[in-house]
Design a protein around this motif. Structure first.
Motif, PDB file in Angstrom:
ATOM      1  N   CYS A 111       0.801  -1.233   0.000  1.00  0.00           N
ATOM      2  CA  CYS A 111       0.000   0.000   0.000  1.00  0.00           C
ATOM      3  C   CYS A 111       0.829   1.276   0.000  1.00  0.00           C
ATOM      4  CB  CYS A 111      -0.928   0.013   1.216  1.00  0.00           C
ATOM      5  SG  CYS A 111      -2.131  -1.313   1.211  1.00  0.00           S
ATOM      6  N   SER A 112       2.155   1.181  -0.030  1.00  0.00           N
ATOM      7  CA  SER A 112       2.976   2.387   0.157  1.00  0.00           C
ATOM      8  C   SER A 112       3.605   2.934  -1.119  1.00  0.00           C
ATOM      9  CB  SER A 112       4.084   2.101   1.177  1.00  0.00           C
ATOM     10  OG  SER A 112       4.999   1.155   0.652  1.00  0.00           O
ATOM     11  N   ILE A 113       3.408   2.292  -2.250  1.00  0.00           N
ATOM     12  CA  ILE A 113       4.106   2.717  -3.463  1.00  0.00           C
ATOM     13  C   ILE A 113       3.282   3.771  -4.199  1.00  0.00           C
ATOM     14  CG2 ILE A 113       5.128   1.958  -5.629  1.00  0.00           C
ATOM     15  CD1 ILE A 113       5.370  -0.822  -4.323  1.00  0.00           C
ATOM     16  N   PRO A 114       3.789   4.996  -4.273  1.00  0.00           N
ATOM     17  CA  PRO A 114       3.018   6.065  -4.924  1.00  0.00           C
ATOM     18  C   PRO A 114       3.026   5.963  -6.447  1.00  0.00           C
ATOM     19  CG  PRO A 114       4.754   6.945  -3.486  1.00  0.00           C
ATOM     20  CD  PRO A 114       5.008   5.485  -3.664  1.00  0.00           C
ATOM     21  N   LYS A 115       1.939   6.432  -7.023  1.00  0.00           N
ATOM     22  CA  LYS A 115       1.844   6.606  -8.471  1.00  0.00           C
ATOM     23  C   LYS A 115       2.460   7.965  -8.784  1.00  0.00           C
ATOM     24  CE  LYS A 115      -1.619   6.953 -12.136  1.00  0.00           C
ATOM     25  NZ  LYS A 115      -1.408   8.343 -12.506  1.00  0.00           N
ATOM     26  N   GLN A 132       2.233   4.753 -13.942  1.00  0.00           N
ATOM     27  CA  GLN A 132       3.644   4.591 -13.609  1.00  0.00           C
ATOM     28  C   GLN A 132       3.807   4.715 -12.109  1.00  0.00           C
ATOM     29  OE1 GLN A 132       6.266   7.194 -15.768  1.00  0.00           O
ATOM     30  NE2 GLN A 132       8.036   6.702 -14.509  1.00  0.00           N
ATOM     31  N   LEU A 133       4.635   3.847 -11.532  1.00  0.00           N
ATOM     32  CA  LEU A 133       4.891   3.876 -10.097  1.00  0.00           C
ATOM     33  C   LEU A 133       6.226   4.547  -9.811  1.00  0.00           C
ATOM     34  CD1 LEU A 133       3.792   0.254  -9.147  1.00  0.00           C
ATOM     35  CD2 LEU A 133       2.429   2.343  -9.137  1.00  0.00           C
ATOM     36  N   MET A 134       6.354   5.118  -8.626  1.00  0.00           N
ATOM     37  CA  MET A 134       7.609   5.727  -8.227  1.00  0.00           C
ATOM     38  C   MET A 134       8.696   4.659  -8.145  1.00  0.00           C
ATOM     39  SD  MET A 134       8.434   8.019  -4.819  1.00  0.00           S
ATOM     40  CE  MET A 134       7.669   9.514  -5.444  1.00  0.00           C
ATOM     41  N   SER A 135       9.883   4.991  -8.601  1.00  0.00           N
ATOM     42  CA  SER A 135      10.993   4.041  -8.562  1.00  0.00           C
ATOM     43  C   SER A 135      11.410   3.783  -7.118  1.00  0.00           C
ATOM     44  CB  SER A 135      12.181   4.586  -9.351  1.00  0.00           C
ATOM     45  OG  SER A 135      12.764   5.672  -8.654  1.00  0.00           O
ATOM     46  N   LYS A 136      12.043   2.634  -6.897  1.00  0.00           N
ATOM     47  CA  LYS A 136      12.525   2.304  -5.551  1.00  0.00           C
ATOM     48  C   LYS A 136      13.530   3.352  -5.068  1.00  0.00           C
ATOM     49  CE  LYS A 136      12.118  -2.713  -5.921  1.00  0.00           C
ATOM     50  NZ  LYS A 136      12.848  -3.974  -5.788  1.00  0.00           N
ATOM     51  N   LYS A 137      14.377   3.804  -5.993  1.00  0.00           N
ATOM     52  CA  LYS A 137      15.384   4.808  -5.642  1.00  0.00           C
ATOM     53  C   LYS A 137      14.721   6.091  -5.146  1.00  0.00           C
ATOM     54  CE  LYS A 137      19.177   7.453  -7.571  1.00  0.00           C
ATOM     55  NZ  LYS A 137      19.704   8.042  -8.774  1.00  0.00           N
ATOM     56  N   ASP A 138      13.700   6.569  -5.872  1.00  0.00           N
ATOM     57  CA  ASP A 138      13.009   7.789  -5.461  1.00  0.00           C
ATOM     58  C   ASP A 138      12.232   7.587  -4.156  1.00  0.00           C
ATOM     59  OD1 ASP A 138      14.027   9.205  -7.554  1.00  0.00           O
ATOM     60  OD2 ASP A 138      12.202   9.161  -8.768  1.00  0.00           O
ATOM     61  N   MET A 139      11.661   6.396  -3.975  1.00  0.00           N
ATOM     62  CA  MET A 139      10.964   6.124  -2.719  1.00  0.00           C
ATOM     63  C   MET A 139      11.914   6.265  -1.529  1.00  0.00           C
ATOM     64  SD  MET A 139       8.568   2.859  -3.749  1.00  0.00           S
ATOM     65  CE  MET A 139       8.192   2.459  -2.048  1.00  0.00           C
ATOM     66  N   LYS A 190      11.836   8.389   2.035  1.00  0.00           N
ATOM     67  CA  LYS A 190      12.428   7.571   3.108  1.00  0.00           C
ATOM     68  C   LYS A 190      11.656   6.269   3.333  1.00  0.00           C
ATOM     69  CE  LYS A 190      15.255  10.962   3.785  1.00  0.00           C
ATOM     70  NZ  LYS A 190      16.177  11.126   2.692  1.00  0.00           N
ATOM     71  N   ILE A 191      11.110   5.704   2.251  1.00  0.00           N
ATOM     72  CA  ILE A 191      10.391   4.434   2.308  1.00  0.00           C
ATOM     73  C   ILE A 191      11.342   3.336   1.828  1.00  0.00           C
ATOM     74  CG2 ILE A 191       8.470   3.084   1.372  1.00  0.00           C
ATOM     75  CD1 ILE A 191       6.932   5.693   0.983  1.00  0.00           C
ATOM     76  N   PRO A 192      11.563   2.296   2.628  1.00  0.00           N
ATOM     77  CA  PRO A 192      12.480   1.229   2.205  1.00  0.00           C
ATOM     78  C   PRO A 192      11.942   0.456   1.002  1.00  0.00           C
ATOM     79  CG  PRO A 192      11.401   0.643   4.260  1.00  0.00           C
ATOM     80  CD  PRO A 192      10.989   2.050   3.945  1.00  0.00           C
ATOM     81  N   SER A 193      12.820  -0.241   0.343  1.00  0.00           N
ATOM     82  CA  SER A 193      12.451  -1.024  -0.835  1.00  0.00           C
ATOM     83  C   SER A 193      11.385  -2.062  -0.482  1.00  0.00           C
ATOM     84  CB  SER A 193      13.694  -1.726  -1.381  1.00  0.00           C
ATOM     85  OG  SER A 193      13.379  -2.448  -2.541  1.00  0.00           O
TER      86      SER A 193
END
Length: 198
Positions: free
Chosen positions: A151-155, A164-171, A176-179
């Protein structure tokens, strides 16, 4: 139903994750926080050797690209089909119409290729739209962690009006959201290629 074991080898010191799916039920999701990638790969392969699934799937982006020989040497003789999941790769069934009425997509009857930026976005969106069961034997703590990741991955906005979803790097850097490796292992377990034939 089809049985699938997936493995997210993770980069940059993140937890590695593995998942076992039977039909529409996610039976288990585990993480490994230490050790080398080859040790983690053996750990994921052990799950496949225990359950003898129809498919073994792993993320070939980044560090996963170098695991092909280790995986095929271990599972090739076991009659387990192998699938390389590429997050940035082409969507599943690109010319099929994405038939959900969705406010995120402008225009009707777009194909999967027109609706999704990449395979990662498509598979996360499918989990969002489908009925999936999670085995309570995984325990409330693991289920809570998995839910938080799913539930934490932003569009993010896309100029072509694709999902498109936010990349892990940008998260990691911006929010500050872990992979979300548990979640990645779950979404990799769904693909049209894994459906039973006949």
């Amino acid at each position: 139903g089809v049985e699938v074991v997936t493995f997210d080898p993770a980069d940059s010191g993140d937890d590695k994750a593995r998942c076992y799916r039977e039909g529409n039920i996610i039976r288990r999701v585990d993480t490994m926080s230490s050790g080398l990638v080859n040790d983690a790969t053996d750990w994921a392969l052990d799950l496949a050797l225990d359950f003898k699934p129809d498919w073994f799937v792993w993320d070939v982006g980044g560090i996963g690209a170098g695991l092909r020989r280790q995986i095929s040497d271990s599972l090739g003789p076991k009659r387990i089909s192998l699938f390389e999941f590429n997050n940035a790769g082409e969507v599943d069934q690109p010319d099929s119409v994405y038939d959900r009425v969705d406010s995120y997509i402008q225009g009707a009857n777009k194909t999967n290729r027109e609706a999704f930026e990449n395979l990662r976005a498509q598979k996360y969106w499918e989990i969002r739209n489908r009925l999936v069961s999670f085995d309570s034997a995984m325990g409330t703590s693991d289920l809570a962690k998995l839910r938080a990741e799913l539930c934490s991955i932003p569009k993010v906005p896309n100029k072509a009006q694709k999902i498109q979803l936010m990349s892990k790097k940008d998260m990691k850097e911006k929010l500050k959201i872990p992979s979300p490796n548990r979640a990645d292992a779950v979404v990799m377990s769904f693909n049209s290629k894994f459906q039973p034939v006949g």
